[in-house]
Design a protein around this motif. Structure first.
Motif, mmCIF file in Angstrom:
data_model
loop_
_atom_site.group_PDB
_atom_site.id
_atom_site.type_symbol
_atom_site.label_atom_id
_atom_site.label_comp_id
_atom_site.label_asym_id
_atom_site.label_seq_id
_atom_site.Cartn_x
_atom_site.Cartn_y
_atom_site.Cartn_z
ATOM 1 N N CYS A 1 1.670 11.894 11.470
ATOM 2 C CA CYS A 1 2.495 11.646 10.288
ATOM 3 C C CYS A 1 3.925 11.392 10.768
ATOM 4 O O CYS A 1 4.553 12.275 11.373
ATOM 5 N N HIS A 2 4.399 10.190 10.498
ATOM 6 C CA HIS A 2 5.751 9.832 10.924
ATOM 7 C C HIS A 2 6.176 8.584 10.166
ATOM 8 O O HIS A 2 5.342 7.710 9.874
ATOM 9 N N ASN A 3 7.449 8.485 9.850
ATOM 10 C CA ASN A 3 7.970 7.321 9.134
ATOM 11 C C ASN A 3 8.538 6.313 10.132
ATOM 12 O O ASN A 3 9.574 6.564 10.761
ATOM 13 N N TYR A 4 7.853 5.204 10.277
ATOM 14 C CA TYR A 4 8.318 4.118 11.131
ATOM 15 C C TYR A 4 9.020 3.095 10.238
ATOM 16 O O TYR A 4 8.370 2.376 9.470
ATOM 17 N N LEU A 5 10.338 3.023 10.341
ATOM 18 C CA LEU A 5 11.139 2.171 9.458
ATOM 19 C C LEU A 5 11.886 1.130 10.273
ATOM 20 O O LEU A 5 12.357 1.395 11.386
ATOM 21 N N ASP A 6 12.007 -0.079 9.690
ATOM 22 C CA ASP A 6 12.794 -1.121 10.337
ATOM 23 C C ASP A 6 14.258 -1.014 9.895
ATOM 24 O O ASP A 6 14.652 -0.039 9.238
ATOM 25 N N SER A 7 15.050 -1.998 10.228
ATOM 26 C CA SER A 7 16.477 -1.964 9.910
ATOM 27 C C SER A 7 16.751 -2.021 8.412
ATOM 28 O O SER A 7 17.839 -1.659 7.958
ATOM 29 N N HIS A 8 15.757 -2.457 7.615
ATOM 30 C CA HIS A 8 15.909 -2.528 6.167
ATOM 31 C C HIS A 8 15.276 -1.324 5.453
ATOM 32 O O HIS A 8 15.082 -1.361 4.236
ATOM 33 N N LYS A 9 14.942 -0.301 6.228
ATOM 34 C CA LYS A 9 14.326 0.922 5.684
ATOM 35 C C LYS A 9 12.964 0.640 5.041
ATOM 36 O O LYS A 9 12.571 1.278 4.059
ATOM 37 N N VAL A 10 12.246 -0.319 5.616
ATOM 38 C CA VAL A 10 10.901 -0.669 5.156
ATOM 39 C C VAL A 10 9.898 -0.225 6.214
ATOM 40 O O VAL A 10 10.141 -0.387 7.423
ATOM 41 N N GLU A 11 8.780 0.331 5.760
ATOM 42 C CA GLU A 11 7.764 0.831 6.691
ATOM 43 C C GLU A 11 7.199 -0.299 7.553
ATOM 44 O O GLU A 11 6.924 -1.397 7.064
ATOM 45 N N GLU A 12 6.991 0.006 8.823
ATOM 46 C CA GLU A 12 6.442 -0.967 9.757
ATOM 47 C C GLU A 12 4.918 -0.870 9.806
ATOM 48 O O GLU A 12 4.300 -0.069 9.104
ATOM 49 N N ASP A 13 4.311 -1.689 10.696
ATOM 50 C CA ASP A 13 2.854 -1.811 10.746
ATOM 51 C C ASP A 13 2.149 -0.476 10.986
ATOM 52 O O ASP A 13 1.020 -0.283 10.537
ATOM 53 N N GLN A 14 2.799 0.434 11.710
ATOM 54 C CA GLN A 14 2.152 1.712 12.024
ATOM 55 C C GLN A 14 1.824 2.513 10.769
ATOM 56 O O GLN A 14 0.917 3.346 10.780
ATOM 57 N N ASN A 15 2.559 2.277 9.677
ATOM 58 C CA ASN A 15 2.352 3.012 8.420
ATOM 59 C C ASN A 15 1.529 2.239 7.397
ATOM 60 O O ASN A 15 1.352 2.718 6.277
ATOM 61 N N HIS A 16 1.043 1.074 7.757
ATOM 62 C CA HIS A 16 0.295 0.256 6.792
ATOM 63 C C HIS A 16 -1.183 0.662 6.780
ATOM 64 O O HIS A 16 -1.807 0.828 7.837
ATOM 65 N N TRP A 17 -1.731 0.782 5.580
ATOM 66 C CA TRP A 17 -3.139 1.154 5.412
ATOM 67 C C TRP A 17 -3.789 0.283 4.342
ATOM 68 O O TRP A 17 -3.122 -0.178 3.417
ATOM 69 N N GLU A 18 -5.088 0.093 4.492
ATOM 70 C CA GLU A 18 -5.895 -0.548 3.461
ATOM 71 C C GLU A 18 -7.109 0.330 3.190
ATOM 72 O O GLU A 18 -7.714 0.866 4.128
ATOM 73 N N ILE A 19 -7.434 0.501 1.912
ATOM 74 C CA ILE A 19 -8.626 1.260 1.526
ATOM 75 C C ILE A 19 -9.761 0.266 1.346
ATOM 76 O O ILE A 19 -9.722 -0.575 0.439
ATOM 77 N N ILE A 20 -10.753 0.351 2.223
ATOM 78 C CA ILE A 20 -11.834 -0.630 2.276
ATOM 79 C C ILE A 20 -13.050 -0.099 1.517
ATOM 80 O O ILE A 20 -13.495 1.027 1.746
ATOM 81 N N THR A 21 -13.592 -0.920 0.630
ATOM 82 C CA THR A 21 -14.783 -0.566 -0.145
ATOM 83 C C THR A 21 -15.964 -1.429 0.280
ATOM 84 O O THR A 21 -15.846 -2.297 1.145
ATOM 85 N N GLY A 22 -17.106 -1.200 -0.363
ATOM 86 C CA GLY A 22 -18.329 -1.903 -0.006
ATOM 87 C C GLY A 22 -18.402 -3.296 -0.587
ATOM 88 O O GLY A 22 -17.756 -3.617 -1.593
ATOM 89 N N ASN A 23 -19.212 -4.108 0.047
ATOM 90 C CA ASN A 23 -19.438 -5.482 -0.397
ATOM 91 C C ASN A 23 -20.498 -5.481 -1.495
ATOM 92 O O ASN A 23 -21.629 -5.041 -1.264
ATOM 93 N N PRO A 24 -20.176 -5.968 -2.697
ATOM 94 C CA PRO A 24 -21.178 -5.967 -3.776
ATOM 95 C C PRO A 24 -22.245 -7.029 -3.616
ATOM 96 O O PRO A 24 -23.247 -7.027 -4.336
ATOM 97 N N GLY A 25 -22.061 -7.953 -2.696
ATOM 98 C CA GLY A 25 -23.011 -9.039 -2.516
ATOM 99 C C GLY A 25 -24.238 -8.617 -1.745
ATOM 100 O O GLY A 25 -24.352 -7.477 -1.265
ATOM 101 N N PRO A 26 -25.182 -9.524 -1.572
ATOM 102 C CA PRO A 26 -26.414 -9.199 -0.849
ATOM 103 C C PRO A 26 -26.201 -9.010 0.644
ATOM 104 O O PRO A 26 -27.101 -8.567 1.351
ATOM 105 N N GLU A 27 -24.994 -9.334 1.149
ATOM 106 C CA GLU A 27 -24.741 -9.208 2.581
ATOM 107 C C GLU A 27 -24.534 -7.757 3.006
ATOM 108 O O GLU A 27 -24.561 -7.454 4.194
#
Length: 291
Positions: A247-273
């Protein structure tokens, strides 16, 4: 003085014979009970690598009770990163190696790591759990407290993602920053919130449902630190070389979170694949032919 013949036994032959018989009986007992190291390793790999079906989102939002992957995406090209640290990684639990060598049931450890696999399995599948009485199936909203639970593929008990302030004795092993761990006890240390990626939109988006497969920030409520994977600190587990989770805040010069803090919540594929939404083919306009 008579010399010894070939059939004469010398030394502690009786003790050695009894010990050998005891080792054989112990081996047979463990084999019948499935407690041999090879058998335990086979069960461990079968459990933690067993394919898990992720929850399918019909409206494109994350819901309480959903089984999902927590992915730290890597949108940089291979030229910008070293091959060893490039690619998407998912949050995963570690195994307690000590339990492999004991007669006790296999246990997950309290540690976490990030693995270079986006295939849903027992290790990296997590459940979104409510803390305020929201019913299963209701959407998770920005700014709402929630729990991140897992059974690790081998446990009957739910463990929850937690963190606490760094101290002189408690810190991440490699980075020495605020560590992340698993616990079975519910407390404010296990509370998390999802925030939009753009800081200027967070107040406006508060209370809106959290979309799936969209970059967000996951913040620890007690310490106000963001879940992160720096990728520069590696840990070795039973499964090999993996990345440290902190747990750590990685911020750039504009006080915006960098790639280390980026997350995506991945769900299942509803298709037949089957699989995840990452494997779902992109929708093409009507009449368009993909040559």
């Amino acid at each position: 003085m008579a010399s010894y013949r070939l059939g004469v036994r010398v030394g502690n032959w009786l003790e050695e014979e009894v010990a050998e018989e005891e080792r054989l009986r112990d081996f047979i007992r463990k084999r019948e009970q499935g407690q041999l190291l090879g058998q335990r390793l086979a069960r461990l790999q079968e459990s933690v690598f067993k394919k898990v079906e992720l929850s399918v989102s019909s409206d494109g939002f994350v819901h309480f009770g959903d089984t999902v992957l927590l992915m730290n995406p890597d949108k940089k090209s291979s030229k910008e990163r070293e091959p060893e640290i490039s690619g998407d990684v998912t949050l995963a639990v570690d195994m307690d190696e000590i339990s492999l060598y004991s007669d006790e049931p296999l246990q997950i450890s309290r540690g976490l790591s990030a693995v270079k696999s986006v295939d849903p399995m027992g290790r990296n599948a997590f459940c979104i759990v409510s803390v305020d009485g929201s019913a299963v199936g209701e959407p998770l909203r920005y700014g709402q407290n929630f729990l991140i639970g897992t059974k690790g593929g081998i446990s009957d008990k739910m463990f929850y993602l937690a963190s606490d302030h760094k101290t002189f004795r408690e810190f991440a092993k490699k980075s020495r920053l605020q560590k992340v761990f698993l616990t079975a006890e519910l407390s404010y240390l296990t509370f998390w919130q999802a925030k939009p990626l753009d800081p200027q939109l967070r107040l406006e988006y508060e209370g809106y449902p959290v979309p799936t497969e969209t970059k967000i920030i996951i913040t620890h409520c007690y310490t106000n630190r963001n879940l992160a994977i720096p990728r520069t600190f590696c840990v070795w587990s039973y499964f090999g070389r993996e990345f440290e989770v902190i747990c750590h805040n990685y911020l750039d010069s504009h006080k915006v979170e960098e790639d280390q803090n980026h997350w995506e919540i991945i769900t299942g594929n509803p298709g037949p694949e089957d699989g995840t939404m990452l494997e779902r083919p992109e929708a093409l306009p009507e009449g368009y032919k993909n040559e």
